[in-house]
Design a protein around this motif. Sequence first.
Motif, mmCIF file in Angstrom:
data_model
loop_
_atom_site.group_PDB
_atom_site.id
_atom_site.type_symbol
_atom_site.label_atom_id
_atom_site.label_comp_id
_atom_site.label_asym_id
_atom_site.label_seq_id
_atom_site.Cartn_x
_atom_site.Cartn_y
_atom_site.Cartn_z
ATOM 1 N N ARG A 73 10.405 9.969 6.718
ATOM 2 C CA ARG A 73 9.695 9.496 5.802
ATOM 3 C C ARG A 73 9.035 10.858 5.028
ATOM 4 O O ARG A 73 7.863 10.734 4.374
ATOM 5 C CB ARG A 73 8.503 8.618 6.248
ATOM 6 C CG ARG A 73 9.090 7.262 6.609
ATOM 7 C CD ARG A 73 7.978 6.457 7.169
ATOM 8 N NE ARG A 73 7.116 5.762 6.298
ATOM 9 C CZ ARG A 73 5.878 5.722 6.542
ATOM 10 N NH1 ARG A 73 5.074 6.513 7.497
ATOM 11 N NH2 ARG A 73 5.152 5.237 5.801
ATOM 12 N N HIS A 129 -0.628 -4.386 6.041
ATOM 13 C CA HIS A 129 -0.078 -5.298 6.781
ATOM 14 C C HIS A 129 -0.766 -5.609 7.948
ATOM 15 O O HIS A 129 -0.795 -6.247 8.826
ATOM 16 C CB HIS A 129 1.440 -5.028 7.073
ATOM 17 C CG HIS A 129 1.348 -3.743 7.966
ATOM 18 N ND1 HIS A 129 1.386 -2.475 7.681
ATOM 19 C CD2 HIS A 129 1.839 -3.706 9.271
ATOM 20 C CE1 HIS A 129 1.433 -1.759 8.758
ATOM 21 N NE2 HIS A 129 1.591 -2.425 9.773
ATOM 22 N N TYR A 130 -1.966 -4.440 8.069
ATOM 23 C CA TYR A 130 -2.811 -4.790 9.268
ATOM 24 C C TYR A 130 -3.644 -6.241 9.295
ATOM 25 O O TYR A 130 -3.853 -6.532 10.175
ATOM 26 C CB TYR A 130 -3.701 -3.772 9.492
ATOM 27 C CG TYR A 130 -3.324 -2.431 10.425
ATOM 28 C CD1 TYR A 130 -1.838 -1.920 10.299
ATOM 29 C CD2 TYR A 130 -4.005 -1.978 11.484
ATOM 30 C CE1 TYR A 130 -1.492 -1.084 11.103
ATOM 31 C CE2 TYR A 130 -3.413 -1.017 12.267
ATOM 32 C CZ TYR A 130 -2.086 -0.789 12.030
ATOM 33 O OH TYR A 130 -1.819 0.193 12.950
ATOM 34 N N GLU A 135 -0.611 6.641 17.052
ATOM 35 C CA GLU A 135 0.906 6.464 17.055
ATOM 36 C C GLU A 135 1.545 7.544 18.016
ATOM 37 O O GLU A 135 1.245 8.556 17.943
ATOM 38 C CB GLU A 135 1.417 6.389 15.667
ATOM 39 C CG GLU A 135 0.725 5.533 14.855
ATOM 40 C CD GLU A 135 1.460 5.402 13.434
ATOM 41 O OE1 GLU A 135 2.344 4.618 13.127
ATOM 42 O OE2 GLU A 135 0.904 6.171 12.539
ATOM 43 N N LYS A 155 -1.987 -9.059 10.971
ATOM 44 C CA LYS A 155 -1.937 -8.964 12.422
ATOM 45 C C LYS A 155 -2.992 -9.857 13.068
ATOM 46 O O LYS A 155 -4.070 -9.991 12.685
ATOM 47 C CB LYS A 155 -2.109 -7.726 12.957
ATOM 48 C CG LYS A 155 -1.163 -6.705 12.679
ATOM 49 C CD LYS A 155 -1.280 -5.319 13.027
ATOM 50 C CE LYS A 155 -0.515 -4.084 12.680
ATOM 51 N NZ LYS A 155 0.642 -3.759 13.350
ATOM 52 N N LYS A 163 0.951 -1.190 0.055
ATOM 53 C CA LYS A 163 0.111 -0.056 -0.051
ATOM 54 C C LYS A 163 0.918 1.158 -0.204
ATOM 55 O O LYS A 163 1.891 1.031 0.387
ATOM 56 C CB LYS A 163 -0.781 -0.060 1.215
ATOM 57 C CG LYS A 163 0.043 0.231 2.561
ATOM 58 C CD LYS A 163 -0.778 0.956 3.540
ATOM 59 C CE LYS A 163 -0.387 2.395 3.535
ATOM 60 N NZ LYS A 163 0.502 2.845 4.452
ATOM 61 N N LYS A 220 -0.202 11.173 14.226
ATOM 62 C CA LYS A 220 0.925 10.789 14.706
ATOM 63 C C LYS A 220 1.085 11.531 15.892
ATOM 64 O O LYS A 220 0.579 12.466 16.164
ATOM 65 C CB LYS A 220 2.036 11.068 13.623
ATOM 66 C CG LYS A 220 1.499 10.078 12.504
ATOM 67 C CD LYS A 220 2.960 9.740 11.385
ATOM 68 C CE LYS A 220 2.802 8.746 10.435
ATOM 69 N NZ LYS A 220 2.862 7.247 10.751
ATOM 70 N N HIS A 245 -5.388 0.923 6.461
ATOM 71 C CA HIS A 245 -5.612 0.195 7.728
ATOM 72 C C HIS A 245 -6.786 0.625 8.357
ATOM 73 O O HIS A 245 -7.678 -0.640 9.078
ATOM 74 C CB HIS A 245 -4.493 0.545 8.637
ATOM 75 C CG HIS A 245 -3.253 0.359 8.110
ATOM 76 N ND1 HIS A 245 -2.904 -0.642 7.067
ATOM 77 C CD2 HIS A 245 -1.962 1.347 8.351
ATOM 78 C CE1 HIS A 245 -1.373 -0.227 6.961
ATOM 79 N NE2 HIS A 245 -1.160 0.714 7.623
ATOM 80 N N ASP A 296 -2.588 7.964 4.264
ATOM 81 C CA ASP A 296 -1.578 7.078 4.715
ATOM 82 C C ASP A 296 -2.210 5.913 5.614
ATOM 83 O O ASP A 296 -1.969 4.828 5.448
ATOM 84 C CB ASP A 296 -0.620 7.598 5.581
ATOM 85 C CG ASP A 296 0.590 6.665 5.937
ATOM 86 O OD1 ASP A 296 1.104 5.951 5.419
ATOM 87 O OD2 ASP A 296 0.926 6.963 7.139
HETATM 88 C C1 BG6 Z 1 2.113 1.956 7.742
HETATM 89 C C2 BG6 Z 1 2.010 3.807 7.619
HETATM 90 O O1 BG6 Z 1 1.149 1.483 6.576
HETATM 91 O O2 BG6 Z 1 1.606 1.747 8.825
HETATM 92 C C3 BG6 Z 1 2.697 4.358 8.840
HETATM 93 O O3 BG6 Z 1 2.585 4.085 6.348
HETATM 94 C C4 BG6 Z 1 2.405 3.949 10.065
HETATM 95 O O4 BG6 Z 1 2.713 5.689 8.680
HETATM 96 C C5 BG6 Z 1 2.377 2.280 10.175
HETATM 97 O O5 BG6 Z 1 3.419 4.231 10.878
HETATM 98 C C6 BG6 Z 1 2.002 1.698 11.284
HETATM 99 O O6 BG6 Z 1 1.988 0.332 11.417
HETATM 100 P P1 BG6 Z 1 1.967 -0.458 12.773
HETATM 101 O O7 BG6 Z 1 2.070 -1.826 12.502
HETATM 102 O O8 BG6 Z 1 3.199 -0.162 13.624
HETATM 103 O O9 BG6 Z 1 0.751 0.019 13.686
#
Ligand code: BG6
Length: 479
Positions: free
Chosen positions: A212, A167-168, A205, A171, A137, A325, A229, A224
């Motif tokens: 980045r 990637h979520y 976060e 998990k 993504k 963030k 996610h 983003d």
């Molecule tokens: C990424 C984003 O896809 O996911 C980042 O681009 C973000 O900005 C990250 O920090 C968060 O992933 P995780 O697994 O740490 O919650």
Amino acid sequence: MHDTLFLFGATGDLAQRYLFPSLLRLLGDGLLPEDFKVRALALSPHDTDAFREILRPRLQQAMPMASQDDIHSLLQRIDYRSVDLRNPESVAESVHDLVDRNCVSYLAIPPGLYISTCEGLAKGGALAAPHRLMLEKPIGSDSASAEEIISTIGQWIDEDRVFRLDHYLGKAAVQNLIALRFGNTLLEAVWNRNYIESVHILVAESEGVDGRDAYYARSGALRDMVQSHILQLLCLVAMEPPASLEADRIRDEKVKVLRALRPLDAKHAARDSVRGRYTAGTINGQPAQAYQPPEGSDVETFAGVTAHIDNWRWSGVPFHLVTGKRLAERTTRVVVTLKPVTHWLFERPHRGNATPNRITFQLQPQENIELGLMSSLAGPEWGALELHPLELELSVPTGLHRRIAYERLFLDAFNGNHALFVRDDEVRAAWAWIDSVSDAWKEAKLPLQPYPAGQWGPEEAAGFLPADADADATRGGQA
Ligand code: BG6
């Protein structure tokens, strides 16, 4: 099982921090094919030995428990090629000697390079069956660019060999949402507008944009995090029960949720959304600098949007989607607030002061489930039946071995299982809604609200946050 990985973006942060360490874990657990091979590809003019020496300490740092034998074995399987991704000939040249194997190309590169890279892969023979393609993504930066990527790449490779990552979905705690919803009668019985007042999905976060800047200055929190996610979490919370766990049955249900999202219009932008950007502050007692995007960029680092799902199950239930963030803590949670009881019997507290029932699914950093009930047990002795909120914390067993998201996603892509990957129509539907939000923001000229690093976002965000974070935000303090 596919046995050859072309890893584009091999010197980048994602590859070095997550992808190679994930491969190391899979190798150590004996889950990769005997003759597994990685071709690492990036622009830098390294040779294979130099690349291995760069990667070695990164692997050691990411996986301190890994054995030297496993690290050595992984490094021996990797060779490195320098490639110019803007030039399809260069890409074709970098892969063609391996295409008689079963190859997976993984693009951990900016989406602006997807088309030229795939053109090269197609020329080099790496997109013909049975080869597969994994795409990070974001797929594009709006509907038009996503459409261009999807349809252009679709000329070279069929959808059933494309694996789009979020990637979520890899998990374990996120997959558990499916288990909890569809493995328990208890939840499904109340899972609709008759019982649910509101849903909050919060991905907070404490990290900043650090390192980045170029990507983030074009992206911002909405593109983003919300586009990918948070909308995926929303789908898992709101979708209808799929007929089976087959990949397309799950994806069919997710896409229906995305298509039922009511577009945001400029008239409601100020009521239904908020955007912010962090200024200097304090995180865990340490000073944190303000985010300063480059000249001309007005991206947000905080986004809150109230989504409405216009369907039978969810009509009238607001879904508050929030991410930012440099917030007070790192936490991902889904908070489901139930409606008040129909007829209130108790004198104390007064009906209006009763705390609504709440189910909180905490997904990160720890996984647990909290059930907020009203009870007389937490109050004084019997006399007046006095109710107090009682938080039942249902801790998920700790110490279980959980694969990090990318390990799971690699295995599924190598084995051809699509369930945890995003289908083309999901990407399109997600961008369609995100475009409506970003257009509404532009048309309404929604201002960027400042918030000090280490707090719960701008003051204007208070109503978008779940009750506990909201209370902290209203106090103006850190959690
Ligand atoms: C990424 C984003 O896809 O996911 C980042 O681009 C973000 O900005 C990250 O920090 C968060 O992933 P995780 O697994 O740490 O919650």
